[in-house]
Design an enzyme around this catalytic site. Structure first.
Site, PDB file in Angstrom:
ATOM      1  N   ILE A 160       4.517 -22.806  28.646  1.00  0.00           N
ATOM      2  CA  ILE A 160       5.090 -24.165  28.605  1.00  0.00           C
ATOM      3  C   ILE A 160       4.136 -25.158  29.267  1.00  0.00           C
ATOM      4  O   ILE A 160       3.960 -26.287  28.787  1.00  0.00           O
ATOM      5  CB  ILE A 160       6.496 -24.190  29.254  1.00  0.00           C
ATOM      6  CG1 ILE A 160       7.427 -23.226  28.496  1.00  0.00           C
ATOM      7  CG2 ILE A 160       7.078 -25.601  29.246  1.00  0.00           C
ATOM      8  CD1 ILE A 160       8.791 -23.008  29.160  1.00  0.00           C
ATOM      9  N   ARG A 180      -2.235 -18.794  39.874  1.00  0.00           N
ATOM     10  CA  ARG A 180      -2.814 -17.795  40.782  1.00  0.00           C
ATOM     11  C   ARG A 180      -4.135 -17.272  40.247  1.00  0.00           C
ATOM     12  O   ARG A 180      -4.996 -16.830  40.982  1.00  0.00           O
ATOM     13  CB  ARG A 180      -1.822 -16.654  41.002  1.00  0.00           C
ATOM     14  CG  ARG A 180      -0.600 -17.092  41.792  1.00  0.00           C
ATOM     15  CD  ARG A 180       0.471 -16.060  41.744  1.00  0.00           C
ATOM     16  NE  ARG A 180       0.834 -15.737  40.358  1.00  0.00           N
ATOM     17  CZ  ARG A 180       1.820 -14.935  40.015  1.00  0.00           C
ATOM     18  NH1 ARG A 180       2.550 -14.362  40.940  1.00  0.00           N
ATOM     19  NH2 ARG A 180       2.090 -14.702  38.750  1.00  0.00           N
ATOM     20  N   ALA A 240      11.341 -26.305  35.053  1.00  0.00           N
ATOM     21  CA  ALA A 240      11.253 -24.852  35.282  1.00  0.00           C
ATOM     22  C   ALA A 240      12.567 -24.358  35.893  1.00  0.00           C
ATOM     23  O   ALA A 240      13.502 -24.027  35.145  1.00  0.00           O
ATOM     24  CB  ALA A 240      10.044 -24.540  36.147  1.00  0.00           C
ATOM     25  N   ARG A 241      12.642 -24.319  37.204  1.00  0.00           N
ATOM     26  CA  ARG A 241      13.891 -23.960  37.880  1.00  0.00           C
ATOM     27  C   ARG A 241      14.041 -24.855  39.086  1.00  0.00           C
ATOM     28  O   ARG A 241      13.060 -25.135  39.790  1.00  0.00           O
ATOM     29  CB  ARG A 241      13.898 -22.484  38.303  1.00  0.00           C
ATOM     30  CG  ARG A 241      14.089 -21.492  37.156  1.00  0.00           C
ATOM     31  CD  ARG A 241      15.499 -21.557  36.534  1.00  0.00           C
ATOM     32  NE  ARG A 241      15.682 -20.571  35.472  1.00  0.00           N
ATOM     33  CZ  ARG A 241      15.533 -20.805  34.168  1.00  0.00           C
ATOM     34  NH1 ARG A 241      15.202 -22.014  33.743  1.00  0.00           N
ATOM     35  NH2 ARG A 241      15.735 -19.846  33.279  1.00  0.00           N
ATOM     36  N   GLU A 270      22.400 -25.780  40.615  1.00  0.00           N
ATOM     37  CA  GLU A 270      22.932 -26.071  39.289  1.00  0.00           C
ATOM     38  C   GLU A 270      24.324 -25.456  39.084  1.00  0.00           C
ATOM     39  O   GLU A 270      24.494 -24.288  39.438  1.00  0.00           O
ATOM     40  CB  GLU A 270      21.952 -25.458  38.283  1.00  0.00           C
ATOM     41  CG  GLU A 270      21.812 -26.225  37.032  1.00  0.00           C
ATOM     42  CD  GLU A 270      20.599 -25.735  36.239  1.00  0.00           C
ATOM     43  OE1 GLU A 270      19.465 -25.974  36.684  1.00  0.00           O
ATOM     44  OE2 GLU A 270      20.816 -25.116  35.215  1.00  0.00           O
ATOM     45  N   HIS A 288      19.861 -29.417  32.004  1.00  0.00           N
ATOM     46  CA  HIS A 288      19.249 -28.129  31.640  1.00  0.00           C
ATOM     47  C   HIS A 288      19.367 -27.851  30.131  1.00  0.00           C
ATOM     48  O   HIS A 288      20.026 -26.904  29.706  1.00  0.00           O
ATOM     49  CB  HIS A 288      19.878 -26.977  32.447  1.00  0.00           C
ATOM     50  CG  HIS A 288      19.001 -25.747  32.448  1.00  0.00           C
ATOM     51  ND1 HIS A 288      19.034 -24.797  33.432  1.00  0.00           N
ATOM     52  CD2 HIS A 288      18.042 -25.313  31.564  1.00  0.00           C
ATOM     53  CE1 HIS A 288      18.159 -23.837  33.162  1.00  0.00           C
ATOM     54  NE2 HIS A 288      17.553 -24.135  32.019  1.00  0.00           N
ATOM     55  N   ILE A 289      18.675 -28.696  29.372  1.00  0.00           N
ATOM     56  CA  ILE A 289      18.691 -28.527  27.910  1.00  0.00           C
ATOM     57  C   ILE A 289      17.266 -28.495  27.359  1.00  0.00           C
ATOM     58  O   ILE A 289      17.022 -28.894  26.229  1.00  0.00           O
ATOM     59  CB  ILE A 289      19.525 -29.633  27.208  1.00  0.00           C
ATOM     60  CG1 ILE A 289      19.104 -31.031  27.686  1.00  0.00           C
ATOM     61  CG2 ILE A 289      21.011 -29.409  27.434  1.00  0.00           C
ATOM     62  CD1 ILE A 289      19.710 -32.166  26.860  1.00  0.00           C
TER      63      ILE A 289
END
Ligand code: NAP
Length: 323
Positions: A160, A180, A240-241, A270, A288-289
Site C-alpha cells: 500500500i 526496516r 494502517a491501524r 476503534e 475505516h473504509i
C-alpha cells in the site's frame, strides 16, 4: 461434508465446491461472547473466514470445535489473530492482501488532499446557510496547502505504501520512505525515493502517510515526541491501524495547531474516537473504509476462497500468515 463459516456477510461469492458454506450476519456482533456463541452454534467447523475485528484466540478456536483447520482473515492486517495459538493447534492462518492495495492507497491520497485543502471545514461551510448569506469567499478565505513538488514520507514501504507513492508522481513529489530493510522498487525510477530514519523523515516531510502493520514494534510509533519533530505545515494521514499513532498526542497537536492537519481512516480505540477528535476542523475522518470501493471487497472474498480451498485440500495457502 466440510463446513466453512464466514462470520459476517461480505460482498463477493464464496465458491467452495464440496463444502457447506454458512454466512453470518450483516451487522456487527454486540460482544465477542455473542460472536463466540454464534460460532459454537455452527460447530463442528473446518474453516472460519474471520473479520479484522474478530478476536481470534483460544476461546474462538474452542468455539469452532476440534475439527478447525484454518482461519482466513478478511483483511490484510492480522493483529486480531493469535497466530501462535493457531500454530499450537496446527490451525493455518491466511489473509487477503493485494485486493486491498489500490483502494487503501486511494484512501491515503483522498485523506492527503482533503486535509491539505481543509475539506472538513470547507465542506461544512459550503453546506451552511452562511455561504448563501455572505456570498462568495474572499481570495484569502479557506486557503489550503499546495502539494506539487512537496515531500512525501511513506512509513511502511510495502504494497500500500508503494501504491500510494506511485500516485504521488503526478505531483512531482520528492518521496522518502521508512522501512526496516531497503526496498529497491522505491529507490529506482520513477519514484527515486530515499530511505530515511523515521525521525529524519518526519522533520523533512510535508506529507506523511502511515502504512506499517500494527505490532508491538509499531505501537505508538508516532508519539508526542515524534509529532513534535513535524513541520507546522505537515499533514499526517493514517490508513494502517489506529494505534500506530498515539491518538491523544495527535489530538493535542491538532488542537494547538502544531501541525496543519491529519486524515484518519483508522483509530486507536476503534470505533471510539479520542475525545475532542471529532470536533477538530483540521482532521478529516473516515470510518475505516480503506478497501471499500468497487471490486476490491469482491476480490477479497475471492482471495479468501483461494485460501479456504487450499486449507480444505491440505495444500499450501496462497496467502498465508506465518507464525
Ligand atoms: P505490507 O505489504 O506487508 O507492507 C508493510 C510494510 O511495513 C512492509 O513492507 C515492512 O517493510 C514495513 N514494516 C513492518 N514493520 C515495520 C516497522 N517496525 N518499521 C518500519 N517498517 C515496518 O502490507 P500492506 O498490504 O501494504 O498493508 C499495510 C497495512 O495497511 C496492513 O497491515 C493493514 O493494517 C493496513 N490496511 C488498512 C486498510 C484500511 O481499510 N484502512 C486496508 C488494508 C490494509 P520492512 O519489512 O522492510 O520493514
Amino acid at each position: 461434508m466440510p463446513k466453512v463459516i464466514v462470520t459476517r456477510k461480505t460482498p463477493g461469492e464464496y465458491d467452495i465446491p464440496g463444502a457447506e458454506v454458512v454466512i453470518g450476519r450483516e451487522g456487527p456482533y454486540e460482544t465477542q461472547e455473542e460472536l463466540l456463541e454464534w460460532i459454537a452454534s455452527q460447530a463442528p467447523i473446518d474453516v472460519i473466514v474471520s473479520m479484522y475485528n474478530d478476536r481470534v484466540d483460544d476461546a474462538y478456536l474452542d468455539a469452532a470445535g476440534p475439527t478447525i483447520k484454518g482461519v482466513v482473515n478478511f483483511a490484510v492486517g492480522h493483529e486480531n489473530i493469535d497466530v501462535a495459538a493457531c500454530a499450537r493447534r496446527g490451525v493455518k492462518v491466511g489473509n487477503t492482501p493485494k485486493a486491498v492495495t489500490e483502494g487503501t492507497a486511494d484512501m491515503a491520497i483522498l485523506l492527503i488532499l482533503a486535509a491539505a485543502r481543509r475539506m472538513t471545514e470547507a465542506g461544512r461551510y459550503a453546506r451552511s446557510p452562511e455561504y448563501a448569506e455572505k456570498g462568495q469567499l474572499s481570495m484569502s478565505d479557506l486557503v489550503g496547502l499546495d502539494i506539487a513538488g512537496r515531500t512525501l514520507l511513506i512509513v511502511g514501504a510495502g504494497r500500500i505504501g508503494y501504491a500510494t507513492a506511485m500516485r504521488s508522481i503526478g505531483w512531482g513529489m520528492n518521496v522518502l520512505y521508512v522501512a526496516r530493510s531497503r526496498h529497491y522498487a522505491f529507490e529506482f525510477a520513477p519514484l527515486n525515493a530515499r530511505k530515511v530514519e523515521l525521525d529524519e523523515g518526519l522533520a523533512e516531510a510535508d506529507y506523511i502517510s502511515i502504512h506499517v502493520p500494527y505490532s508491538e514494534a509499531t505501537h505508538h510509533m508516532i508519539d508526542a515526541r515524534r509529532i513534535g519533530l513535524m513541520k507546522k505545515r505537515a499533514v499526517i494521514v493514517n490508513t494502517a491501524r489506529g494505534a500506530v499513532i498515539d491518538e491523544q498526542a495527535l489530538v493535542d497537536a491538532l488542537r494547538e495547531k502544531r501541525i496543519f492537519g491529519a486524515g484518519l481512516d483508522v483509530y486507536e480505540h476503534e470505533p471510539i474516537l479520542t475525545p475532542g477528535l471529532a470536533e477538530l476542523d483540521n482532521a478529516v475522518l473516515m470510518p475505516h473504509i480503506g478497501s471499500g470501493a468497487g471490486r476490491y471487497r469482491e476480490m477479497m472474498a475471492d482471495i479468501a476462497c483461494q485460501n479456504v480451498r487450499a486449507i480444505l485440500a491440505g495444500e499450501d495457502l496462497p496467502f498465508e500468515v506465518k507464525p
